[in-house]
Design a protein around this motif. Sequence first.
Motif, mmCIF file in Angstrom:
data_model
loop_
_atom_site.group_PDB
_atom_site.id
_atom_site.type_symbol
_atom_site.label_atom_id
_atom_site.label_comp_id
_atom_site.label_asym_id
_atom_site.label_seq_id
_atom_site.Cartn_x
_atom_site.Cartn_y
_atom_site.Cartn_z
ATOM 1 N N ASN A 185 -8.945 -49.095 -79.242
ATOM 2 C CA ASN A 185 -8.477 -48.061 -78.318
ATOM 3 C C ASN A 185 -8.283 -46.699 -78.978
ATOM 4 O O ASN A 185 -7.625 -45.821 -78.414
ATOM 5 C CB ASN A 185 -7.178 -48.474 -77.609
ATOM 6 N N THR A 210 -11.802 -48.639 -66.320
ATOM 7 C CA THR A 210 -12.016 -48.703 -67.766
ATOM 8 C C THR A 210 -13.199 -47.841 -68.183
ATOM 9 O O THR A 210 -13.119 -47.078 -69.153
ATOM 10 C CB THR A 210 -12.253 -50.160 -68.208
ATOM 11 N N ASP A 211 -14.314 -47.934 -67.458
ATOM 12 C CA ASP A 211 -15.486 -47.146 -67.812
ATOM 13 C C ASP A 211 -15.291 -45.658 -67.532
ATOM 14 O O ASP A 211 -15.786 -44.806 -68.284
ATOM 15 C CB ASP A 211 -16.722 -47.665 -67.068
ATOM 16 N N ASP A 235 -18.172 -52.601 -69.071
ATOM 17 C CA ASP A 235 -17.105 -53.211 -68.279
ATOM 18 C C ASP A 235 -17.518 -53.351 -66.818
ATOM 19 O O ASP A 235 -17.264 -54.387 -66.185
ATOM 20 C CB ASP A 235 -15.824 -52.380 -68.394
ATOM 21 N N THR A 283 -15.908 -48.881 -63.146
ATOM 22 C CA THR A 283 -14.522 -49.329 -63.147
ATOM 23 C C THR A 283 -13.617 -48.259 -63.755
ATOM 24 O O THR A 283 -14.087 -47.300 -64.387
ATOM 25 C CB THR A 283 -14.372 -50.612 -63.971
#
Length: 319
Positions: free
Chosen positions: A289, A259-260, A140, A257
């Motif tokens: 997820n 997300t990461d 990401d 990020t």
Amino acid sequence: MKRIGVLTSGGDAPGMNAAVRAVVRKAIYHEIEVYGVIGGYAGLMSGNIEKLELGSVGDIIHRGGTFLQSARSEEFKTKEGQQRGIAQLRKHGIDGLVVIGGDGSYRGAKALTEQGFPCVGVPGTIDNDIPGTQFTIGFDTAVNTVIDAIDKIRDTASSHERTFIVEVMGRNAGDIALWAGLAGGAETILIPEAEQDIQEIAQRLKKGQDRGKKHSIIIVAEGVMNGYEASKQIQEVADMDIRVTVLGHVQRGGSPTVTDRVLASRLGARAVELLLADKGGRAVGIENNKLVDYDIIEALAMPHKVDLDLYKLSSELSI
């Protein structure tokens, strides 16, 4: 299990530090000692191993790269090298190992598993090419780095009415090119998983010019060809003013990020849970997820698949 080790191997990826942090703190929470292997498998064979405390992983969740450092090792691919690594793990009283890295790192973990030492693989690579997981740690961040570059390149492309080719990383996988190309509004995306027709690409670019389109962006995955070769092939078919940008290792750097960071934290913690449950020889991942894990030997036999529906969508939206 009283002691576990953790190492990062292969190419670095943003979020590796967050994953190491999760491994260390999850283990210490469960009163397990953690030892960090410095320098990947090369460091493992040489015994470059240090005990990690809570403070060892303080202030690293936001940092790119890996503070444990990484290195590629041809010697570790041999049976003798692997046995040296296991001997060092035994010497330090380590009962299980968390390996954070890409395909080559997984193969090292697989080799240790086959020789009776419990390992858990955590997917850390910007290429997003590890089987058994929808996304890898670092992907990401890398895609967002590419998007930032595309946005800037588009500014100058429109100013000079030029076509720009942007070469991105990914080894033999086209995920970075595909996701960045779709998100960046690229007119053409070249990935290893789809056939490329240079004649058709050139005709489509020419058609755009004829209807008044002033500039175009072409994303080329390194697994297809380099950007300069793509430029040469297109110019052999159509007379165009083309510039090439090779983003290179800038894609591996930078602060991860959200997300990461979250993905790395979840996967690192899950790896520890598996070792505590005496479930070595696994590879963790994420699907829809939800955390998943597979036998690491079986996981490596799975094919990597790019989302060709996204590729089809990008073609439809770039008319």
